[in-house]
Structures are given as C-alpha cells and as structure tokens.
Design a protein around this motif. Sequence first.
Motif, PDB file in Angstrom:
ATOM      1  N   TYR A 340       0.846  -1.193   0.000  1.00  0.00           N
ATOM      2  CA  TYR A 340       0.000   0.000   0.000  1.00  0.00           C
ATOM      3  C   TYR A 340       0.879   1.240   0.000  1.00  0.00           C
ATOM      4  CZ  TYR A 340      -3.882  -3.097   0.898  1.00  0.00           C
ATOM      5  OH  TYR A 340      -4.824  -4.089   0.774  1.00  0.00           O
ATOM      6  N   LEU A 341       0.501   2.233  -0.819  1.00  0.00           N
ATOM      7  CA  LEU A 341       1.269   3.463  -0.960  1.00  0.00           C
ATOM      8  C   LEU A 341       0.310   4.648  -0.951  1.00  0.00           C
ATOM      9  CD1 LEU A 341       2.378   1.405  -3.644  1.00  0.00           C
ATOM     10  CD2 LEU A 341       4.385   2.624  -2.856  1.00  0.00           C
ATOM     11  N   TRP A 342       0.858   5.858  -0.973  1.00  0.00           N
ATOM     12  CA  TRP A 342      -0.013   7.038  -1.013  1.00  0.00           C
ATOM     13  C   TRP A 342       0.549   8.110  -1.939  1.00  0.00           C
ATOM     14  CZ3 TRP A 342       1.798  11.814   0.997  1.00  0.00           C
ATOM     15  CH2 TRP A 342       2.952  11.741   1.777  1.00  0.00           C
ATOM     16  N   TYR A 343      -0.385   8.723  -2.675  1.00  0.00           N
ATOM     17  CA  TYR A 343      -0.071   9.904  -3.464  1.00  0.00           C
ATOM     18  C   TYR A 343      -0.346  11.139  -2.627  1.00  0.00           C
ATOM     19  CZ  TYR A 343      -0.145   7.025  -7.743  1.00  0.00           C
ATOM     20  OH  TYR A 343       0.117   6.085  -8.719  1.00  0.00           O
ATOM     21  N   ALA A 344       0.509  12.134  -2.744  1.00  0.00           N
ATOM     22  CA  ALA A 344       0.281  13.419  -2.082  1.00  0.00           C
ATOM     23  C   ALA A 344      -0.674  14.237  -2.942  1.00  0.00           C
ATOM     24  CB  ALA A 344       1.596  14.166  -1.896  1.00  0.00           C
ATOM     25  N   GLY A 345      -1.799  14.630  -2.361  1.00  0.00           N
ATOM     26  CA  GLY A 345      -2.768  15.433  -3.095  1.00  0.00           C
ATOM     27  C   GLY A 345      -2.253  16.845  -3.320  1.00  0.00           C
ATOM     28  N   MET A 346      -2.304  17.310  -4.553  1.00  0.00           N
ATOM     29  CA  MET A 346      -1.858  18.664  -4.876  1.00  0.00           C
ATOM     30  C   MET A 346      -2.738  19.688  -4.172  1.00  0.00           C
ATOM     31  SD  MET A 346       0.230  20.629  -6.645  1.00  0.00           S
ATOM     32  CE  MET A 346       0.867  19.831  -8.125  1.00  0.00           C
ATOM     33  N   SER A 347      -2.121  20.690  -3.593  1.00  0.00           N
ATOM     34  CA  SER A 347      -2.855  21.820  -3.015  1.00  0.00           C
ATOM     35  C   SER A 347      -2.315  23.083  -3.659  1.00  0.00           C
ATOM     36  CB  SER A 347      -2.651  21.869  -1.496  1.00  0.00           C
ATOM     37  OG  SER A 347      -1.273  21.959  -1.165  1.00  0.00           O
ATOM     38  N   GLY A 348      -3.222  23.960  -4.085  1.00  0.00           N
ATOM     39  CA  GLY A 348      -2.735  25.146  -4.780  1.00  0.00           C
ATOM     40  C   GLY A 348      -3.817  26.159  -5.019  1.00  0.00           C
ATOM     41  N   ASP A 349      -3.589  27.018  -5.970  1.00  0.00           N
ATOM     42  CA  ASP A 349      -4.486  28.114  -6.325  1.00  0.00           C
ATOM     43  C   ASP A 349      -5.350  27.670  -7.497  1.00  0.00           C
ATOM     44  OD1 ASP A 349      -5.761  30.397  -7.028  1.00  0.00           O
ATOM     45  OD2 ASP A 349      -3.964  31.570  -7.453  1.00  0.00           O
ATOM     46  N   SER A 351      -7.442  29.097  -9.204  1.00  0.00           N
ATOM     47  CA  SER A 351      -7.655  30.075 -10.274  1.00  0.00           C
ATOM     48  C   SER A 351      -6.648  29.892 -11.399  1.00  0.00           C
ATOM     49  CB  SER A 351      -7.573  31.498  -9.715  1.00  0.00           C
ATOM     50  OG  SER A 351      -6.258  31.771  -9.242  1.00  0.00           O
ATOM     51  N   LYS A 352      -5.603  29.099 -11.148  1.00  0.00           N
ATOM     52  CA  LYS A 352      -4.580  28.831 -12.151  1.00  0.00           C
ATOM     53  C   LYS A 352      -4.621  27.354 -12.519  1.00  0.00           C
ATOM     54  CE  LYS A 352      -1.606  32.494 -10.282  1.00  0.00           C
ATOM     55  NZ  LYS A 352      -0.302  32.810  -9.671  1.00  0.00           N
ATOM     56  N   GLU A 353      -4.751  27.105 -13.807  1.00  0.00           N
ATOM     57  CA  GLU A 353      -4.921  25.734 -14.286  1.00  0.00           C
ATOM     58  C   GLU A 353      -3.819  24.806 -13.798  1.00  0.00           C
ATOM     59  OE1 GLU A 353      -4.322  23.542 -18.538  1.00  0.00           O
ATOM     60  OE2 GLU A 353      -5.591  25.325 -18.549  1.00  0.00           O
ATOM     61  N   GLU A 354      -2.580  25.252 -13.875  1.00  0.00           N
ATOM     62  CA  GLU A 354      -1.462  24.383 -13.527  1.00  0.00           C
ATOM     63  C   GLU A 354      -1.324  24.150 -12.024  1.00  0.00           C
ATOM     64  OE1 GLU A 354       0.009  28.618 -13.764  1.00  0.00           O
ATOM     65  OE2 GLU A 354      -1.285  27.285 -14.949  1.00  0.00           O
ATOM     66  N   LYS A 355      -2.133  24.831 -11.222  1.00  0.00           N
ATOM     67  CA  LYS A 355      -2.068  24.648  -9.772  1.00  0.00           C
ATOM     68  C   LYS A 355      -3.370  24.078  -9.211  1.00  0.00           C
ATOM     69  CE  LYS A 355       1.505  28.088  -8.808  1.00  0.00           C
ATOM     70  NZ  LYS A 355       1.905  29.233  -7.961  1.00  0.00           N
ATOM     71  N   ARG A 356      -4.151  23.454 -10.037  1.00  0.00           N
ATOM     72  CA  ARG A 356      -5.427  22.882  -9.608  1.00  0.00           C
ATOM     73  C   ARG A 356      -5.219  21.890  -8.458  1.00  0.00           C
ATOM     74  NH1 ARG A 356     -10.688  24.012 -10.368  1.00  0.00           N
ATOM     75  NH2 ARG A 356     -10.169  24.567 -12.514  1.00  0.00           N
ATOM     76  N   ALA A 357      -6.062  21.987  -7.422  1.00  0.00           N
ATOM     77  CA  ALA A 357      -5.935  21.119  -6.252  1.00  0.00           C
ATOM     78  C   ALA A 357      -6.639  19.783  -6.489  1.00  0.00           C
ATOM     79  CB  ALA A 357      -6.535  21.805  -5.027  1.00  0.00           C
ATOM     80  N   SER A 358      -6.174  18.759  -5.811  1.00  0.00           N
ATOM     81  CA  SER A 358      -6.852  17.476  -5.792  1.00  0.00           C
ATOM     82  C   SER A 358      -8.059  17.605  -4.873  1.00  0.00           C
ATOM     83  CB  SER A 358      -5.903  16.393  -5.269  1.00  0.00           C
ATOM     84  OG  SER A 358      -6.287  15.120  -5.692  1.00  0.00           O
ATOM     85  N   GLY A 359      -9.225  17.139  -5.326  1.00  0.00           N
ATOM     86  CA  GLY A 359     -10.438  17.294  -4.539  1.00  0.00           C
ATOM     87  C   GLY A 359     -11.426  16.183  -4.812  1.00  0.00           C
ATOM     88  N   ALA A 360     -12.682  16.404  -4.457  1.00  0.00           N
ATOM     89  CA  ALA A 360     -13.712  15.367  -4.592  1.00  0.00           C
ATOM     90  C   ALA A 360     -13.834  14.879  -6.029  1.00  0.00           C
ATOM     91  CB  ALA A 360     -15.049  15.897  -4.091  1.00  0.00           C
ATOM     92  N   TYR A 361     -13.744  15.802  -6.998  1.00  0.00           N
ATOM     93  CA  TYR A 361     -13.821  15.435  -8.416  1.00  0.00           C
ATOM     94  C   TYR A 361     -12.448  15.054  -8.967  1.00  0.00           C
ATOM     95  CZ  TYR A 361     -18.540  17.435  -8.952  1.00  0.00           C
ATOM     96  OH  TYR A 361     -19.875  17.701  -8.864  1.00  0.00           O
ATOM     97  N   ILE A 362     -11.472  15.902  -8.710  1.00  0.00           N
ATOM     98  CA  ILE A 362     -10.187  15.840  -9.413  1.00  0.00           C
ATOM     99  C   ILE A 362      -9.166  15.022  -8.635  1.00  0.00           C
ATOM    100  CG2 ILE A 362      -8.313  17.212 -10.406  1.00  0.00           C
ATOM    101  CD1 ILE A 362     -11.111  17.538 -11.676  1.00  0.00           C
ATOM    102  N   PHE A 363      -8.493  14.124  -9.341  1.00  0.00           N
ATOM    103  CA  PHE A 363      -7.316  13.448  -8.804  1.00  0.00           C
ATOM    104  C   PHE A 363      -6.105  14.162  -9.378  1.00  0.00           C
ATOM    105  CE2 PHE A 363      -4.527   9.436  -9.409  1.00  0.00           C
ATOM    106  CZ  PHE A 363      -3.789   9.739  -8.273  1.00  0.00           C
ATOM    107  N   ARG A 364      -5.325  14.792  -8.510  1.00  0.00           N
ATOM    108  CA  ARG A 364      -4.174  15.586  -8.964  1.00  0.00           C
ATOM    109  C   ARG A 364      -3.000  15.332  -8.028  1.00  0.00           C
ATOM    110  NH1 ARG A 364      -2.550  20.889 -10.606  1.00  0.00           N
ATOM    111  NH2 ARG A 364      -0.610  20.406 -11.700  1.00  0.00           N
ATOM    112  N   PRO A 365      -2.272  14.244  -8.228  1.00  0.00           N
ATOM    113  CA  PRO A 365      -1.144  13.956  -7.340  1.00  0.00           C
ATOM    114  C   PRO A 365       0.001  14.931  -7.554  1.00  0.00           C
ATOM    115  CG  PRO A 365      -1.171  12.401  -9.156  1.00  0.00           C
ATOM    116  CD  PRO A 365      -2.408  13.238  -9.292  1.00  0.00           C
ATOM    117  N   ASN A 366       0.688  15.228  -6.491  1.00  0.00           N
ATOM    118  CA  ASN A 366       1.857  16.108  -6.543  1.00  0.00           C
ATOM    119  C   ASN A 366       3.073  15.253  -6.893  1.00  0.00           C
ATOM    120  OD1 ASN A 366       3.707  18.122  -6.302  1.00  0.00           O
ATOM    121  ND2 ASN A 366       3.362  18.537  -4.135  1.00  0.00           N
ATOM    122  N   GLY A 367       3.236  14.951  -8.174  1.00  0.00           N
ATOM    123  CA  GLY A 367       4.298  14.060  -8.626  1.00  0.00           C
ATOM    124  C   GLY A 367       3.718  12.775  -9.158  1.00  0.00           C
ATOM    125  N   THR A 368       4.569  11.927  -9.675  1.00  0.00           N
ATOM    126  CA  THR A 368       4.106  10.688 -10.307  1.00  0.00           C
ATOM    127  C   THR A 368       4.383   9.447  -9.474  1.00  0.00           C
ATOM    128  OG1 THR A 368       6.212  10.506 -11.497  1.00  0.00           O
ATOM    129  CG2 THR A 368       4.408  11.644 -12.611  1.00  0.00           C
TER     130      THR A 368
END
Length: 728
Positions: A340-349, A351-368
């Motif tokens: 078992y492993l874990w991805y770090a959920g992206m947190s950001g702004d 309002s900027k596409e490239e900084k979209r946060a991971s949330g209920a809809y979006i899976f956005r890991p901070n790295g691969t």
Amino acid sequence: MTMGSDFQFTSAAVWYKNLDKLIKYVNARQQNGSNVNVFYSTPSCYLHSLHTANLTWPTKTDDFFPYASNNHSYWTGYFTSRPALKGYVRQTNNFMQAVKQLASFLGFGQDPRLERLKEAMGVLQHHDAVSGTAKQAVTNDYAERLAQGVTESFEMVAETYSKLLPMVPEVEATINPIFCPNLNESSCPPSEKSSAFTVALYNPLGKARKQYPVRIPVPKDAGYTVTDLQGNSVVSQLVPIPENLAKLPGRNSTAEFDLVFLAHEIPPLGFIEYHVQKTNNYRIRKRQMSHVKTPVMDEDFVLNVQERIVLAFDKQTNLLVELGVQKEGGFDLKKVNQTYLWYAGMSGDNSKEEKRASGAYIFRPNGTAPSPIANVVNISFVQGEVVTEIHQTWSPWMSQVLRIYSQDRLNIEMEWLVGSIPIEDGIGKEIINRLVWGDVSTDKIFYTDANGREILKRVKDHRDTWELHNYEPVAGNYYPVNSRLIINTDKGFSAALLNDRSQGGTSLDDGHMELMIHRRLLHDDAFGVGEALNETAFGQGLVVRGKHYLLFSDLASTVCDFGCLQRSLSEEIMLQPVLSFIPTSQDEREWRSTHNTKWSGMNGSLPENVHLLTLEPWLDGSLLLRLEHMYEKEESQGLSDPVTVDLKGLFSGFDIETAVETNLAANQLKKNENRYVWDVGSSHPSMNSINSLREERIHPILQYPEGDLKITLNPMEIRTFILNVKKS
C-alpha cells in the motif's frame, strides 16, 4: 444547440428571458437571407429530425474515459471519493435484491417498507451521491436514508422467516430475527451475548452457492459447536480479530474473535440455517483455536496453504513477493509484490490551471511516484482448519488481512483497513493498493469493466483518433473500476483484481495493477462541492474497511477457465448471502425438530452463464423478472454461447401464466417499441449486426402460452418480463 448546464437554472426567469431574445433576434436575420431557424425543442424531436434526414452516420468507438476539463483537471478522483458510502450503496443493493425476492414469494406486493428502501437507493444513484461529490451534510443525509430503508425493510425479512421457519405453531413466537449491520467491524450483539443462536443465510443468487465463508463475531471466553440442518457437526475456527480493527474508533463490541465456518449448498433464492451453541468443552475450543505465528525477521518465510497455494514473503520487508499454485510436479511460482502506498494530493491556487488542487472530483497527485506507507510491515500468520490468514500492519492507520479459505474457494482475499489517514503534516493523501507482477510484459494494455458487465480495453497514454498530450501521467490514466481490473501478459498469463465497491484504478507499467481505496484531502478543487474532501468520524479521519479479491490464470482449470473464474466470483461478490441471527434456548436437536432449516424459491438453479438480475413485486399482483447472460462473446469456452432458459416450473410457490416482454426499464411493452434503425454504412460492421438484431425483434413473440415459456439469451443480453402468476 444544447440548452443549459450545471448551476444554470438557479434563476429560471432570467434564463428564459435571455433565450427568448436570442431566438427572436437570430430568427429575424432570416429576412436578410439567413437559413437558421431557432426554436425550443426536445431530444425526441431532435432525434426524429435527424432520422428523417436519412443520412449515413459515422460511428465512434474511442475510449471516452478519462474525462478532463483542462490539462491538469482529470475527473478521476470521484471514482474513489467517499469509499464508505460507495461500499454502503453496494451492500444496500445486495440487501434490497434479497428483500424484493422474498416479497415476491410471500406476496407482500409493493409494500411501503420496500418502496422506501427502493426510493432511498434511487436517490443514491444521483451523480453527486454514489460518486462522492456531494457536500458532507448531504452525504450524511444520503446515508441516513439508506439506514432507514434497510431498517424498515428488514421487518419484511423477519415476517418472512416467521412464516417459513416454524414447523410447529408454538415456535413462531420465538422467531425474532436480528440483522447485524455492523458485521464489517466484527460487531453483532446476538452472537456476542447469546449462549445459543441460529444464523440464517439467504442466498439472492439464482443458482445454488456451493460454498460461503461465514464469519460471526464472538467473545473470547468459550468454544462453539456449529450444527447443520442434518445434525452434522460443522468444522469451525476461532480467528483473532486484527489489532487495528479491535482499536477501531466507535466500535462497541465484546468480540475478540470471529467464528468462521464454510456454509455449503445454499439453495438459489433460498436460505439454510445453522445452529451455534456456546460450549466450555476444552477440547472443542482447543481444536477451534487458530495457530498464530510471528516469523523471525531476516528468515525466509513460505506459507503452503493446504498443499494448494504458496505465498512467499520477503525476509526483510515482510511483503508478499511470490505466489504459486500446486501443479503436477510442484509449484509454479510467480514473482509479485503487493503493498500500500499514497499519493500526495496537490494543493494550490484553483484560479490557475497548472495549480489545480486534488479534490472530490479531481485526482491531482503532486508528482508521479507514490510514497510507501512503510518500508517494513509487521506480520503474523493465523492458521486453522477453515482459513489461513496473514495479518500485516504498515502503520496504526493501514493494515491488511490476506486470506485463503480451505477447499474450493480459488481466490486470495485482501481485506484492507485504512484510516484515520494522518494530515498533521498538512498534506492530503490518496491511498492505493498496488500489485506488480515480475518478468511480464503488458505493452501498456490493461482492461477494466465498463459497468460491472462489459470489459473494455484501456491503453496507457493513447487515443485511437487523436494525439494525446497528457500533462497528468497518473490521473490521466485512471479509470473507473466497478468490479475488476485485468491484465494479460505476453506469455499467456492473466490476473484480475476484483473489488467490493467502485474505485479508480490503472496499470501504469508492465505487470502493474493499482486500485485507489481511500482519499483524505485538505483543499476544494473548485468544481462545485465548496469544501475539502475530509471525512471525519469520532473526532478523527474516517476509517474504511473493504476487500479486494485476487485471481490469476494459474487458478483456472478445464472445468472453469479464467473467464469463468472472474465472472462467477464477481457475481458472488455482488450478491452475498444476507445473514440473520435468532437467539434461542433450544439445543440443536429441538431446533431441527421444530424448524424448517432449508427453503428455496426455485425448483432448480439457473444455468451457470445466466444471472437473475431482478425479481420484484410489480403492478396488480404481477412480478418483474430480468435475466441476463453474464458472458461476452468468446470470453469463456462454452459459457459464452447463447443459452435457453425455461421459465415453466423454474420457481416454487407460484406458476407463471403469462410472461410479457418489455424494454429494459419495464416502462414500455416490447411489442410497442419502435426504435430507429440508423444507416451507418460500412464504417463499423458490428453496428450493422446490432441493427439487424433490432429489426428481427421489432415484432417478437411476447406473450407465452402455458407450455411454452422458453427464452433465449445471447451474450451480454438482458431480457425483461412482466409475469402474471398464480400461487401453486
């Protein structure tokens, strides 16, 4: 032109006023030669116009998943969001199907208690409900609706047993079945507090269940005798509850063990009962008690389960590293690493596409690359006559039980317990179960189910008709997995990982199989929820327990090939027996002499490739029946062929007078169905064969006279009938 969108009708008057203006001014241009005419319409009118145009239409067979609204916003997080609710919906459907079947046999009709459960389940099909994208307060309401529906409809199960179980009238007053909704946390008051009780197992499958592992929470101070309906003593085992489960927040239970035994030959759409008696007999307790062993670090440990399956664990990490099946001449071992492993959920702004946060809809890991929860796990082995378990603990919030039952259950069960996911470091975490098979090539190809039935080919970072530029190499390759994830290798090896609820999953490299099991995030992704996906209970992050089931092609046989293995197991997972408990003062002899310990609503089992999808009360005393062919073409030898089912005499308790076929939703008779036949030219041959099949069925035989109730099902076909019945 499509009209409207999410959030667009909050001010309907303004919306329609502006559309009226748009229509007026566009149409006014016709005076200047414009040939555009705009008017309000409906999907039916639109399709009618397209069909009347008599055009030849192209077909599109691209993979439409995963969906992204920009380069960094792949809507693949909701495949897993709120896993507890997803599991609850799946379990409630299991229960609801059983109640509908019993209501059909007992003549309850469209009972208000059943209708409330159906309404609650209907509400939970909303795209913000089971998907996990509702606000927390709304999610709580969803769960409460399900709980109320289950509680009320269980009264119908209790009434059913009060009618079917007694052999003598005086027994009826003693039958008070109890439903234990917290069995998933090994908690059940009647089994923990009663010196004797019976357990009834209702099987909602349309075929006999050959074997089912029963797990009953019990305290530690006694042994138990388990007796079947013929008076035979059933082999049972006392298995210690895993340490992390015993410490579960909010768990209110005295149970420290699960009493485990295998129930055999549970009849289709029927039940069997077992009698369980507490005993102080030292020999019985000693025989039942599991043998627990903790291996010494830095020593190889290989576990041979009943000369059938071998599991080898790394001597330094205690992780699974090899898996094999007994074959002629020894064991054929496959390299496989599971952890078992874990991805770090992206947190950001946001309002900027490239900084979209991971949330209920979006899976956005901070790295691969996901991070290991622990490099070394604690491990213990629990062995006995019924089941062998491997208890592994990564941390106080992540543990697993690997489980292999004796006899014929050919799969490896992985029961995971995750939570409370720590967030003290300010990082949201998304937890995955990953298996990596060694020395195999899958060429970026894997398979997931589309809807619990059809299997779709997925190709990493590929689209058939356009060039993909994937800026999210992990999230952009995640797919919904409702029942199974499959890989096939270049050497003829196949593996399937099945789940007990919908989850996101992928295969990111050769031999990889990955399912996401839980998410706890600290930022909203700005797609409408308005709050972070941070579920809590008892003052900490929500704890979730669930199961994965591992199959691989070495487990297949000439009797049941790999397609058969995964289809039959998937059906068993979807509809498991419903357990009811009845405390009793009777010993097993009295019980057998006064109770009907076995009953079935069918006179025989359906064919192996046919699944009874629906049996429920319908209008005016009629019943609704859906049967489905479980297999795709060429998926399994013999089982993928068309199959004929004779409804005459299939059910006990009633005779079918007529069976009138309807469409799938049962809101239109088949004889009144008049679907459009579209001209697709030669662009896709399979579409032409579908159209031909539709043309053949425009005027099918719908009402079957008595003496001819045979229906034929083609691969993946579902047929729906309204049955007019009379009691036999």
